[in-house]
Enzyme design. Sequence first.
Site, PDB file in Angstrom:
ATOM      1  N   ARG A  46       5.406  45.605  16.481  1.00 28.93           N
ATOM      2  CA  ARG A  46       5.814  45.476  17.885  1.00 28.93           C
ATOM      3  C   ARG A  46       6.880  46.498  18.251  1.00 28.93           C
ATOM      4  NH1 ARG A  46       5.168  39.151  17.882  1.00 28.93           N
ATOM      5  NH2 ARG A  46       6.429  39.408  16.034  1.00 28.93           N
ATOM      6  N   LYS A 155      -0.258  35.051   2.829  1.00 27.11           N
ATOM      7  CA  LYS A 155       0.004  33.638   2.974  1.00 27.11           C
ATOM      8  C   LYS A 155       0.960  33.420   4.143  1.00 27.11           C
ATOM      9  CE  LYS A 155       3.049  31.651   0.734  1.00 27.11           C
ATOM     10  NZ  LYS A 155       4.150  31.106  -0.062  1.00 27.11           N
ATOM     11  N   ASP A 184      -3.011  35.627  -2.986  1.00 24.43           N
ATOM     12  CA  ASP A 184      -2.064  34.770  -3.684  1.00 24.43           C
ATOM     13  C   ASP A 184      -1.468  35.684  -4.731  1.00 24.43           C
ATOM     14  OD1 ASP A 184      -0.858  33.153  -5.694  1.00 24.43           O
ATOM     15  OD2 ASP A 184      -1.858  31.432  -4.800  1.00 24.43           O
ATOM     16  N   HIS A 185      -0.232  36.127  -4.509  1.00 24.83           N
ATOM     17  CA  HIS A 185       0.260  37.214  -5.367  1.00 24.83           C
ATOM     18  C   HIS A 185       0.401  36.787  -6.829  1.00 24.83           C
ATOM     19  CE1 HIS A 185       4.216  35.357  -4.776  1.00 24.83           C
ATOM     20  NE2 HIS A 185       4.674  36.114  -5.749  1.00 24.83           N
ATOM     21  N   LYS A 189      -0.237  38.845 -11.022  1.00 23.87           N
ATOM     22  CA  LYS A 189       0.710  38.948 -12.137  1.00 23.87           C
ATOM     23  C   LYS A 189      -0.057  39.163 -13.442  1.00 23.87           C
ATOM     24  CE  LYS A 189       4.214  36.020  -9.935  1.00 23.87           C
ATOM     25  NZ  LYS A 189       5.391  36.835  -9.680  1.00 23.87           N
ATOM     26  N   GLU A 223      12.429  28.115  -9.387  1.00 24.27           N
ATOM     27  CA  GLU A 223      13.228  29.248  -8.916  1.00 24.27           C
ATOM     28  C   GLU A 223      14.697  28.863  -8.923  1.00 24.27           C
ATOM     29  OE1 GLU A 223      11.203  31.770  -5.692  1.00 24.27           O
ATOM     30  OE2 GLU A 223      10.855  29.704  -5.074  1.00 24.27           O
ATOM     31  N   ASP A 242       4.393  25.883   0.342  1.00 25.80           N
ATOM     32  CA  ASP A 242       4.850  27.226  -0.030  1.00 25.80           C
ATOM     33  C   ASP A 242       4.418  27.597  -1.454  1.00 25.80           C
ATOM     34  OD1 ASP A 242       6.418  29.577   0.590  1.00 25.80           O
ATOM     35  OD2 ASP A 242       7.946  28.845  -0.794  1.00 25.80           O
ATOM     36  N   HIS A 247       0.094  28.713  -5.318  1.00 22.75           N
ATOM     37  CA  HIS A 247       0.386  29.318  -6.619  1.00 22.75           C
ATOM     38  C   HIS A 247       0.105  28.392  -7.805  1.00 22.75           C
ATOM     39  CE1 HIS A 247       2.004  32.366  -4.115  1.00 22.75           C
ATOM     40  NE2 HIS A 247       3.227  31.885  -3.977  1.00 22.75           N
ATOM     41  N   LYS A 346      13.055  25.024  -5.557  1.00 23.17           N
ATOM     42  CA  LYS A 346      14.091  26.036  -5.392  1.00 23.17           C
ATOM     43  C   LYS A 346      15.391  25.464  -5.926  1.00 23.17           C
ATOM     44  CE  LYS A 346      12.046  28.739  -1.739  1.00 23.17           C
ATOM     45  NZ  LYS A 346      11.507  29.863  -2.511  1.00 23.17           N
TER      46      LYS A 346
HETATM   47  C1  BG6 Z   1       6.290  33.110  -2.288  1.00 23.57           C
HETATM   48  C2  BG6 Z   1       7.071  32.012  -1.623  1.00 23.57           C
HETATM   49  O1  BG6 Z   1       4.914  32.923  -2.108  1.00 23.57           O
HETATM   50  O2  BG6 Z   1       6.571  33.138  -3.663  1.00 23.57           O
HETATM   51  C3  BG6 Z   1       8.550  32.145  -1.896  1.00 23.57           C
HETATM   52  O3  BG6 Z   1       6.844  32.016  -0.237  1.00 23.57           O
HETATM   53  C4  BG6 Z   1       8.819  32.293  -3.379  1.00 23.57           C
HETATM   54  O4  BG6 Z   1       9.253  31.026  -1.377  1.00 23.57           O
HETATM   55  C5  BG6 Z   1       7.923  33.364  -3.990  1.00 23.57           C
HETATM   56  O5  BG6 Z   1      10.173  32.609  -3.558  1.00 23.57           O
HETATM   57  C6  BG6 Z   1       8.057  33.404  -5.499  1.00 23.57           C
HETATM   58  O6  BG6 Z   1       7.372  34.505  -5.997  1.00 23.57           O
HETATM   59  P1  BG6 Z   1       7.764  35.151  -7.398  1.00 23.57           P
HETATM   60  O7  BG6 Z   1       6.769  36.233  -7.589  1.00 23.57           O
HETATM   61  O8  BG6 Z   1       9.172  35.637  -7.258  1.00 23.57           O
HETATM   62  O9  BG6 Z   1       7.665  34.056  -8.399  1.00 23.57           O
END
Ligand code: BG6
Length: 496
Positions: A46, A155, A184-185, A189, A223, A242, A247, A346
């Site tokens: 934007r 996501k 989904d990252h 990994k 985390e 989340d 994940h 968290k």
């Molecule tokens: C994200 C979440 O998908 O993954 C975050 O939205 C989280 O809240 C993160 O912190 C964690 O990813 P990673 O790769 O640091 O474990």
Amino acid sequence: RGAPPTVVVIFGASGDLTARKLIPAVYNLGLDSLLPTDFYLIGFGRKPIPDDEFRTLAADAIKEFSRRELQPEAWKRIAANTSYVAGGYDDPDAFQRLKEHIDAIEKKLGREVQSLFYISTPPSVFTPILENLGAAGLAEKYAGQALQSKVIIEKPFGRDLASAQALNGTLRKYFTEPQVFRIDHYLGKETVQDLLVQRFSNAIFEPLWNRNFISSVQITVAEEVGVGSRGGYYEQSGALRDMIQNHTMQLLALTAMEPPVSLDAEAIRDEKVRLLRAIQPLRTGAEGDVVRAHYAAGMTGGKPVPGYREEEGINPDSATETYAAIRLSINNWRWQGVPFYLRSGKRMARRVSEIAVTFRRPPGTLFAEGDRFQLASNTLSFQIQPDEGLSMILNAKIPGLETRTQPVKMNFRYSTTFGSNTPEAYERLVLDAMIGDGTLFIRGDETEQSWKIYTPVLEAWAAAGQQGLESYPAGSWGPTAAEALLAKNHDVWRQP
Ligand code: BG6
């Protein structure tokens, strides 16, 4: 593995993810000569940003966030083909300008290129972007040809079953499933990709991988960080949406699915969906299978930290959970009766993601647990991060003249064996999408299946408000109610 000539368009180009992950991923692919010779990067957002300034922002992002240093020559090649288009996500004219921009690139090159649209914006504009791509003819431009447009979608993919179905519906209006890459990252990994290799290339695991030998499985994604500056997003989300629904469920599916008939994307995703379908509905309420909690003030990393409700941008009466624990049952031939425990939070004691598979004990006729014989259940744990590796707990004799035993740990570490400069998840994922390989992405039916499991839980929690919402001190391993969830099966959470 080569990608065809490609233009990557990033929607949300001035966002955090673009700077932290996407630009560095593109740059590192370039460093490794994995980008096609004809590669173009267009930022779309934007905010009006001149091309030059966008290139400077990108270079700054590489300096700050890339795993490898900015090498001027390598960056120059990418920068020469980097530009920016400003416009609203709901503005059809802006998408026309984007189309003209891509057309001009093709004209200059004298050939067609594949467009890869990376939607990295807040979810509220996913639908307008897709609709506008469709209306501008950017989605179907090369339908049926090798250079079909592709779309990567970040996501969160929906916030419950109905919204995920609606989003899938919009995608299907303009794209076919092989053109869609739902991120989904965690699937990018290294250690997560290694799960399939470990399970199916080593003869010792698969024969034991069932209810006859395994007593339980624990999946932890913990985390140490709090909600940070993402309060606005997180308040609407919570740990279940989340982390758990996406994940941890991906980790579960890869751990528990049947062997796929091949390594083909569809073969693997078929098995993941089948596994998700076998999961029993979750019971909510006091004696149920789910626990939710939020962190109260506490200590992490030796420093005092505020509770969730005192964080910036958080409603002081918030009912959003920052921790969730789940007990799942998989009702299939392999797993019936084996509890699967999932938790994510968290502000927990330490950052650690792991999958721990605990085996049944042998008959106690020779070594009965007691003073002399300290015994543990064999546990195989996949260390997803940090300290990536694989470890196994065994029982061993303590050297000495008397027979005494003690549990010991056998360890494999990626960094020791392979060194530590491994690609980031996003590098692999962007490359795979350019090539058109969907193996490490979530298929439409897969995300819906996972939402089917969690939507009733979310609805029950929304109805209950504060009731049943536990708390845990920041820096701990979670609420005591989560202990009770496992105690019913005489299990305890690991403190990895
Ligand atoms: C994200 C979440 O998908 O993954 C975050 O939205 C989280 O809240 C993160 O912190 C964690 O990813 P990673 O790769 O640091 O474990």
